[in-house]
Write an enzyme that holds these catalytic residues in place. Structure first.
Site, PDB file in Angstrom:
ATOM      1  N   ASN A 218      13.508   1.071  19.230  1.00 21.44           N
ATOM      2  CA  ASN A 218      14.177   0.100  20.101  1.00 21.44           C
ATOM      3  C   ASN A 218      15.046  -0.843  19.279  1.00 21.44           C
ATOM      4  O   ASN A 218      15.288  -0.617  18.091  1.00 21.44           O
ATOM      5  CB  ASN A 218      13.129  -0.684  20.902  1.00 21.44           C
ATOM      6  CG  ASN A 218      12.243  -1.526  20.007  1.00 21.44           C
ATOM      7  OD1 ASN A 218      11.852  -1.088  18.926  1.00 21.44           O
ATOM      8  ND2 ASN A 218      11.919  -2.733  20.428  1.00 21.44           N
TER       9      ASN A 218
ATOM     10  N   CYS B  66      14.387  -3.756  18.123  1.00 22.86           N
ATOM     11  CA  CYS B  66      13.666  -4.468  17.055  1.00 22.86           C
ATOM     12  C   CYS B  66      12.845  -3.535  16.171  1.00 22.86           C
ATOM     13  O   CYS B  66      12.073  -3.991  15.333  1.00 22.86           O
ATOM     14  CB  CYS B  66      12.763  -5.534  17.656  1.00 22.86           C
ATOM     15  SG  CYS B  66      13.660  -6.755  18.607  1.00 22.86           S
TER      16      CYS B  66
ATOM     17  N   GLU C 236      10.191  -1.639  16.505  1.00 19.60           N
ATOM     18  CA  GLU C 236       8.732  -1.546  16.486  1.00 19.60           C
ATOM     19  C   GLU C 236       8.175  -0.597  17.539  1.00 19.60           C
ATOM     20  O   GLU C 236       6.981  -0.287  17.518  1.00 19.60           O
ATOM     21  CB  GLU C 236       8.093  -2.937  16.647  1.00 19.60           C
ATOM     22  CG  GLU C 236       7.943  -3.440  18.076  1.00 19.60           C
ATOM     23  CD  GLU C 236       9.185  -4.112  18.625  1.00 19.60           C
ATOM     24  OE1 GLU C 236       9.073  -4.831  19.636  1.00 19.60           O
ATOM     25  OE2 GLU C 236      10.274  -3.922  18.051  1.00 19.60           O
TER      26      GLU C 236
END
Length: 788
Positions: A424, A426, A428
């Site tokens: 995604n 970010c 994670e």
């Protein structure tokens, strides 16, 4: 004589005793602050006909200006003063109105969803509200809550107080439970005590008429015009409702590829990425900020060199996309070639799209076959040269993000049901995704409809055999003239992240983890069912795997308060023990929920169904970082394996560590798993610069709060590797480096170590010059708002 203009417009003499009541309450039981000092310094700024609002703001600003390393408690003074003002604005007095009044007012103003409060005993829940918990907020925390989360009316006036917010969120998320009052109270207790916190979308939107609760979405684009533009529409809808986006473009054919049999007809991925860039800008997130889209590309794609330069300020602007966040999907074979100083072959996915479906040995076997195939388009580059270019860009711009395809897929608990194609925004979240599948819909003149695969061979009544996607209205099949032939989509999978974080500064014992983790797993599981989904595909995917992402924050504070040095043996052992407990109880809770509410649809044949957990697939080198042996675990893992086999699992994905910058500010702890930036820094706010001191800074914790820039980056990687053993998804992991310590070899060593230790990704590379301005302002402009 100084006169004061009251809120109702009346003018009267300044009554200092009224101010003294508030300043006394604001400074009570706080060390290192002085009521008289606050009053004297504030009164110096008073003038005739000052408003009560101005007096309040002057007192707050006076307290804020006094926040410093040796006097951090002024932050709590400012917070209390802010709260007293907020109470009067919302309630008309210093306190809380009844929960029933709060709901009726918010419903009347159209800010809270009608219909769920009736499922609860409002008298009972009102009696459980604890207004004193408001005093846990420091000033930046309460300002963040006010600016981003508390409900306001059409004129931007606040209509909600903190404990009402926590209780209404708890009620919204507990409304479908068998015992809604009991579960709502459990949710409220954990949230209001800052023991754990939901991610920003859940905090902001649970209870409201627009209850979009998910943080991020992950999708994939197929290699056809219909699919590419359907992807833009999907991204636009997801962005409209505030979602951060990660999107895989690896299937899109490269520059110089074939179109309809014509070589060199394709302009590649970059023009399509520019349109995605425009989508991010045009569809701003509820009018507050531009959309945020990370775009992923496999490292063997012919367009990879241009992709790396996507945000460069020089070069052809028609080949740039300055508002996207590029990320590379890096396979093991590439890094092996880097270490061998060997050549790397780039391919056109139009000719070898199956590479996107493969990983590990299957990928390597097929890749080598393509290398030997003389018929397909190829380009060659020295692997080390490509790696240097990536690392140079990483150092200069913090991008592209790196995500390791094989590490991600090797530890995928649902590998039987698909493949992980990207992460995604970010970096994670790691879940299966799939692009839409397109087929031909043939509508005949008599109104009947027939479907064919695009490349399916069809023989017309004229005895001409052609692919179904070449049929036109001039063709007749089985005596039926074709009216129109159109391409239609069968939905693929767009993954969803529903996030929350355990506050390690408060929850770091076996007993507390055992108490809090089950509550948060249940809360996140309820988010799935109560969420507003922007489209059908997203909802279907989330209901298919019931993915959640439970993470942690406050690690640096927890270590400092336990007097553990970052990167030490004690650090690695401490987080190993904590993450084991969190992983164990998260899995255990999901198994219990499966028995209570049913298993997720893809459970059969998953790794979970075989009793295989994240720790069972942990990286061998990561296992060596702590002394805990295979049979030296604190938890009954074998018993849990049998339980999962018998009960099933409620959730296909369970754990992920998100950035948490907003919610860690909210609860007054350190951000996610990161070391601190500095002991004191400034946060930029609508009100200006707000000084911030790390939590609970004192003589005992001073030496154990170490700046991220003073810690060996390899220690950050090793700590992440220890955590990763217990996590089924990933971690949003920033790497910090002082400019004077940076070199090609240093970067190479850091990122190859991350790969070798089994990490699935790294996020930003943050570099800092040796001379730092005393008024250091933490730059949060690059952070994903939704995963916070």
């Amino acid at each position: 004589m100084i006169t004061v203009v009251k809120r109702n417009g009346r003018i009267e003499p300044l009554d200092i005793t009224k101010i003294q009541k508030y300043t006394k309450d604001a400074t009570d039981n706080l060390e290192g602050v002085s009521q008289s000092e606050l009053e004297v310094d504030a009164r110096l700024q008073f003038r005739d006909k000052i408003t009560t609002e101005e007096i309040q703001q002057t007192l707050i600003k006076t307290a804020v200006d006094k926040i410093d390393i040796d006097t951090p408690n002024w932050s709590f003074v400012a917070s209390r003063l802010f709260l007293y003002d907020l109470y009067h604005k919302v309630s008309g007095f210093t306190g809380y109105r009844h929960l029933k009044e709060y709901f009726e007012n918010a419903e009347e103003k159209g800010r809270i969803l009608k219909g769920f409060k009736e499922k609860f005993d409002l008298e009972f829940l009102n009696s459980q509200i604890k207004p004193e918990r408001d005093f846990q907020f420091n000033y930046l925390g309460i300002k963040t809550l006010y600016d981003r989360y508390l409900l306001k009316d059409a004129n931007n006036n606040p209509i909600e107080l903190p404990q009402h917010m926590f209780m209404s969120i708890a009620m919204f998320l507990a409304q479908n439970e068998q015992e809604p009052n009991k579960i709502a109270l459990e949710f409220y207790e954990v949230l209001s005590k800052f023991e754990a916190m939901c991610a920003t979308p859940t905090l902001a939107n649970a209870r409201t008429t627009k209850h979009q609760l998910s943080s991020c979405y992950i999708g994939s684009t197929p290699d056809n015009i219909e699919g590419i533009f359907d992807s833009y529409k999907e991204m636009a809808l997801l962005s409209k409702y505030g979602g951060g986006i990660g999107w895989d473009f690896s299937l899109v054919r490269s520059i110089g590829s074939y179109i309809d049999g014509h070589k060199n007809a394709s302009a590649g991925t970059i023009p399509f990425l520019k349109i995605a860039n425009d989508v991010a800008i045009a569809v701003d997130q509820l009018g507050t900020r531009k959309g945020a889209i990370a775009v992923y590309l496999e490292i063997w794609h012919i367009d990879v060199m241009e992709f790396i330069d996507l945000r460069k300020n020089s070069g052809d602007e028609r080949r740039r996309a300055h508002d996207l966040f590029p990320a590379l999907w890096v396979c093991d074979l590439f890094l092996k070639r880097v270490l061998e100083d060997a050549m790397w072959t780039l391919f056109d996915p139009y000719e070898c799209k199956d590479l996107t479906e493969l990983y590990g040995q299957d990928f390597e076997k097929r890749y080598l076959e393509y290398e030997k195939d003389p018929k397909i388009i190829k380009e060659y580059i020295n692997a080390k040269d490509l790696w240097k270019k990536i690392l140079m860009n990483y150092f200069e711009a913090g991008l592209p993000f790196l995500a390791f395809k094989d590490n991600a897929n090797r530890c995928n608990p649902n590998a039987h049901a698909g493949i992980i194609r990207s992460s995604n925004l970010c970096t994670e979240i790691f879940q299966n995704t799939a692009p839409n599948h397109y087929y031909m819909q043939i509508e005949y003149t008599d109104g009947t409809i027939e479907f064919f695969e695009e490349k399916e061979l069809v023989t017309t009544d004229s005895n001409i055999t052609k692919c179904a996607n070449k049929l036109t209205s001039t063709d007749i099949l089985k005596g039926k003239p074709i009216y129109i032939a159109t391409k239609v989509a069968k939905d693929g999978q767009t993954a969803v992240c529903n996030l929350a974080s355990i506050n390690l500064s408060k929850i770091n014992t076996e007993e507390d983890i055992k108490r809090v983790v089950p509550i948060m797993v249940r809360l996140l599981d309820n988010v799935i069912d109560l969420n507003f989904y922007p489209n059908r595909k997203v909802k279907a995917t989330n209901l298919q795997n019931r993915a959640i992402g439970l993470g942690v924050m406050g690690e640096a504070q927890m270590l400092a308060e336990h007097q553990i040095a970052w990167g030490s043996k004690e650090h690695l052992e401490k987080i190993d023990a904590l993450m084991e407990q969190i992983s164990y109880h998260a899995i255990d809770t999901s198994a219990n929920l499966a028995k209570e509410k049913g298993v997720y649809k893809d459970f059969e044949n998953s790794e979970w169904s075989k009793g295989i957990f994240p720790i069972d697939k942990a990286n061998n080198e990561a296992l060596k970082l702590t002394e805990k042996g295979l049979f030296n675990h604190a938890c009954d893992w074998q018993g849990l394996r049998e339980k999962v086999k018998a009960n099933g699992m409620r959730n296909g994905y369970l754990m992920a560590i998100a950035p948490t910058s907003s919610i860690s500010i909210l609860v007054g702890t350190t951000q996610t798993i990161e070391p601190i930036y500095k002991k004191k820094w400034f946060e930029e706010n609508l009100s200006g610069l707000i000084p911030v001191v790390v939590p609970n800074l004192n003589v005992e914790t001073w030496n154990f709060y170490t700046s991220a820039y003073d810690i060996d980056a390899k220690d950050l990687i090793k700590a992440a590797a220890v955590r990763q053993k217990w996590i089924d998804q990933g971690q949003s992991l920033n790497v910090f480096l002082r400019i004077e310590n940076a070199s090609g070899k240093t970067l190479h060593d850091i990122y190859t170590l991350a790969w070798k230790l089994g990490l699935k990704s790294t996020y930003y590379l943050r570099s800092e010059s040796p001379s730092i301005d005393e008024k250091s302002v933490l730059d949060r402009s690059v952070e994903c708002f939704n995963c916070q």
